[in-house]
Structure formats: structure tokens, C-alpha cells
Design a protein around this motif. Structure first.
Motif, PDB file in Angstrom:
ATOM      1  N   ASN A 130       0.830  -1.206   0.000  1.00  0.00           N
ATOM      2  CA  ASN A 130       0.000   0.000   0.000  1.00  0.00           C
ATOM      3  C   ASN A 130       0.861   1.250   0.000  1.00  0.00           C
ATOM      4  N   THR A 131       0.408   2.277  -0.732  1.00  0.00           N
ATOM      5  CA  THR A 131       1.088   3.564  -0.735  1.00  0.00           C
ATOM      6  C   THR A 131       0.235   4.594  -0.001  1.00  0.00           C
ATOM      7  N   VAL A 132       0.879   5.664   0.453  1.00  0.00           N
ATOM      8  CA  VAL A 132       0.164   6.742   1.138  1.00  0.00           C
ATOM      9  C   VAL A 132      -0.885   7.340   0.210  1.00  0.00           C
ATOM     10  N   GLU A 133      -0.515   7.567  -1.060  1.00  0.00           N
ATOM     11  CA  GLU A 133      -1.444   8.150  -2.029  1.00  0.00           C
ATOM     12  C   GLU A 133      -2.661   7.257  -2.239  1.00  0.00           C
ATOM     13  N   GLU A 134      -2.423   5.953  -2.343  1.00  0.00           N
ATOM     14  CA  GLU A 134      -3.514   5.005  -2.562  1.00  0.00           C
ATOM     15  C   GLU A 134      -4.518   5.059  -1.411  1.00  0.00           C
ATOM     16  N   ILE A 135      -4.027   5.023  -0.179  1.00  0.00           N
ATOM     17  CA  ILE A 135      -4.917   5.050   0.983  1.00  0.00           C
ATOM     18  C   ILE A 135      -5.626   6.396   1.077  1.00  0.00           C
ATOM     19  N   HIS A 136      -4.911   7.485   0.809  1.00  0.00           N
ATOM     20  CA  HIS A 136      -5.544   8.815   0.846  1.00  0.00           C
ATOM     21  C   HIS A 136      -6.680   8.906  -0.168  1.00  0.00           C
ATOM     22  N   ASN A 137      -6.443   8.420  -1.382  1.00  0.00           N
ATOM     23  CA  ASN A 137      -7.480   8.467  -2.418  1.00  0.00           C
ATOM     24  C   ASN A 137      -8.705   7.657  -2.016  1.00  0.00           C
ATOM     25  N   LYS A 138      -8.475   6.517  -1.375  1.00  0.00           N
ATOM     26  CA  LYS A 138      -9.598   5.718  -0.898  1.00  0.00           C
ATOM     27  C   LYS A 138     -10.385   6.472   0.166  1.00  0.00           C
ATOM     28  N   LEU A 139      -9.685   7.070   1.115  1.00  0.00           N
ATOM     29  CA  LEU A 139     -10.344   7.828   2.182  1.00  0.00           C
ATOM     30  C   LEU A 139     -11.222   8.941   1.602  1.00  0.00           C
ATOM     31  N   VAL A 140     -10.652   9.691   0.666  1.00  0.00           N
ATOM     32  CA  VAL A 140     -11.407  10.785   0.038  1.00  0.00           C
ATOM     33  C   VAL A 140     -12.677  10.250  -0.596  1.00  0.00           C
ATOM     34  N   GLU A 141     -12.552   9.174  -1.350  1.00  0.00           N
ATOM     35  CA  GLU A 141     -13.711   8.643  -2.058  1.00  0.00           C
ATOM     36  C   GLU A 141     -14.728   8.027  -1.095  1.00  0.00           C
ATOM     37  N   TYR A 142     -14.272   7.353  -0.058  1.00  0.00           N
ATOM     38  CA  TYR A 142     -15.205   6.803   0.928  1.00  0.00           C
ATOM     39  C   TYR A 142     -16.069   7.906   1.528  1.00  0.00           C
ATOM     40  N   PHE A 143     -15.438   8.977   1.988  1.00  0.00           N
ATOM     41  CA  PHE A 143     -16.206  10.037   2.655  1.00  0.00           C
ATOM     42  C   PHE A 143     -17.065  10.833   1.669  1.00  0.00           C
ATOM     43  N   GLU A 144     -16.621  10.973   0.435  1.00  0.00           N
ATOM     44  CA  GLU A 144     -17.449  11.641  -0.579  1.00  0.00           C
ATOM     45  C   GLU A 144     -18.688  10.820  -0.919  1.00  0.00           C
ATOM     46  N   ASN A 145     -18.659   9.524  -0.594  1.00  0.00           N
ATOM     47  CA  ASN A 145     -19.757   8.637  -0.966  1.00  0.00           C
ATOM     48  C   ASN A 145     -20.528   8.091   0.233  1.00  0.00           C
ATOM     49  N   GLY A 146     -20.453   8.791   1.364  1.00  0.00           N
ATOM     50  CA  GLY A 146     -21.336   8.469   2.474  1.00  0.00           C
ATOM     51  C   GLY A 146     -20.733   7.765   3.662  1.00  0.00           C
ATOM     52  N   ALA A 147     -19.440   7.437   3.629  1.00  0.00           N
ATOM     53  CA  ALA A 147     -18.823   6.818   4.802  1.00  0.00           C
ATOM     54  C   ALA A 147     -18.863   7.796   5.972  1.00  0.00           C
ATOM     55  N   ARG A 148     -19.020   7.242   7.164  1.00  0.00           N
ATOM     56  CA  ARG A 148     -19.037   8.076   8.372  1.00  0.00           C
ATOM     57  C   ARG A 148     -17.845   7.797   9.282  1.00  0.00           C
ATOM     58  N   LEU A 149     -17.206   6.663   9.067  1.00  0.00           N
ATOM     59  CA  LEU A 149     -16.088   6.276   9.927  1.00  0.00           C
ATOM     60  C   LEU A 149     -15.178   5.346   9.138  1.00  0.00           C
ATOM     61  N   VAL A 150     -13.872   5.570   9.232  1.00  0.00           N
ATOM     62  CA  VAL A 150     -12.896   4.686   8.584  1.00  0.00           C
ATOM     63  C   VAL A 150     -11.807   4.350   9.601  1.00  0.00           C
TER      64      VAL A 150
END
Length: 201
Positions: A130-150
Motif C-alpha cells: 500500500n502507498t500513502v497516495e492510494e490510501i488517501h485516495n480511498k479515504l477521500v472517495e469513501y467520505f465523498e460517498n457516504g462513509a461516516r467512519l474509517v
């Protein structure tokens, strides 16, 4: 000079290659051969296979968190083979995820296809690849799509980062601390040390 101008004009007229649009049916029909895939910006990403420690942490969460969710009838748990459809068309697959029953109202049973939006709770368990960029991009997309907690779990370093937004972690939890389901999984707590305990048979 004329040739240079012609070449420059031709270069300006070139259009970038179009992203492939994957239908749900195409994605589901992929020959997995034990691999997991995500679709990111039209590209099929092979998530590969994970090591034993990664799978062990996933299993502990599925057993303990999943058991709690099931008994309390709070919603549905999903493993890493489950892809969620993002607004961008990307299909993301957290290592462990939970969707609250409020998001599933009106469904008698879960669809064979993909649920729209990110789960309420997404868990990413870090692997060496895993890369920092990969995890950051996932976090951004999760929260943009309704995630409340990661929860981002680092098995090697034995800590958990708790995110309530993609900007920065709310908390850094170590072995002396406990994970808290907060209002997303009310009443659930788990000592972080249980995720990283040594084998004792």
C-alpha cells in the motif's frame, strides 16, 4: 517551419484515451483466480493476495464486530470481496465494511450486484504494497460517498488510525486503547491489543 506547425496542430487535436466504462456485469464476470480487483478511473486494479497477518486481523474483525452487528441487528457486514459503487463509477472494496440497517431499508435481501455508495464503516488493513497516495485516495472517495467512519489498521506497527473525514485522523490508537463503534456501531468496543495478539494455542 510548416512541418513544425503541422505537428503542433496535430498534437493539440489529439484527444486523451477514453477511460473504459465497466458494466456491473463485466466486472462481476471477471475470472478472479483468487485475486481481488477494484476499478479506479476506468482502470482494473489487481489488489493481489494478502499475507497471513493481514487475513488474521480481517478475520478477528469479522468475527467480533460481525458477531456484535448480527446479534444487535444493526445492519450488514461485508468482506473484502465486496465492491461498492462510487459516484465516480469506481468500485472500491474495503477489507472489512459495515452498512447500517437504515441504509438498507426497503430491501428484503441484498442484491447480487453492488451497493451504491460507500459503507458507513470502512476498514483498511495496510499491506506492505500500500502507498500513502492510494490510501488517501480511498479515504477521500469513501467520505465523498457516504462513509461516516474509517479505521486504517497497521498490523506491523500495531496501531489504528480513526478517521471521521479524509482530512486527517481524529485519533491514533495503540494497544492500550480500544476501538469504539461510536454512533455508527453503537455499543461496540474492542481492545486494540486483540487485533495484534500473539498466537497462544
Amino acid at each position: 517551419m510548416a512541418t513544425l506547425i503541422q505537428n503542433a496542430t496535430e498534437n493539440q487535436l489529439e484527444t486523451p484515451a477514453e477511460e473504459k466504462v465497466w458494466s456491473d456485469a463485466e466486472f462481476m464476470a471477471l475470472n478472479r483466480d483468487g485475486h481481488r480487483y477494484e476499478i479506479v478511473n476506468g482502470e482494473l486494479i489487481d489488489m493481489g493476495n494478502s499475507g497471513a497477518k493481514h487475513g488474521y486481523v480481517c478475520s478477528i474483525l469479522m468475527i467480533l464486530l460481525g458477531g456484535y452487528v448480527h446479534i444487535q441487528k444493526l445492519g450488514a457486514m461485508f468482506d473484502s470481496s465486496t465492491a461498492f459503487k462510487m459516484k465516480s463509477g469506481n468500485k472500491r472494496s474495503p477489507d472489512v465494511s459495515f452498512m447500517a440497517k437504515e441504509r438498507l431499508q426497503g430491501l428484503d435481501e441484498l442484491p447480487d450486484g453492488f451497493l451504491e455508495g460507500a459503507p458507513d464503516l470502512a476498514v483498511e488493513i495496510l499491506s506492505p504494497s500500500n502507498t500513502v497516495e492510494e490510501i488517501h485516495n480511498k479515504l477521500v472517495e469513501y467520505f465523498e460517498n457516504g462513509a461516516r467512519l474509517v479505521w486504517v489498521i497497521h498490523p506491523k506497527e500495531k496501531y489504528v488510525l480513526v478517521y471521521r473525514s479524509s482530512q486527517e485522523p481524529d485519533r491514533l490508537l495503540k494497544s492500550a486503547n480500544s476501538l469504539d463503534g461510536e454512533e455508527i456501531v453503537p455499543g461496540f468496543t474492542l481492545p486494540v491489543a486483540e487485533l495484534f495478539q500473539k498466537l497462544a494455542f
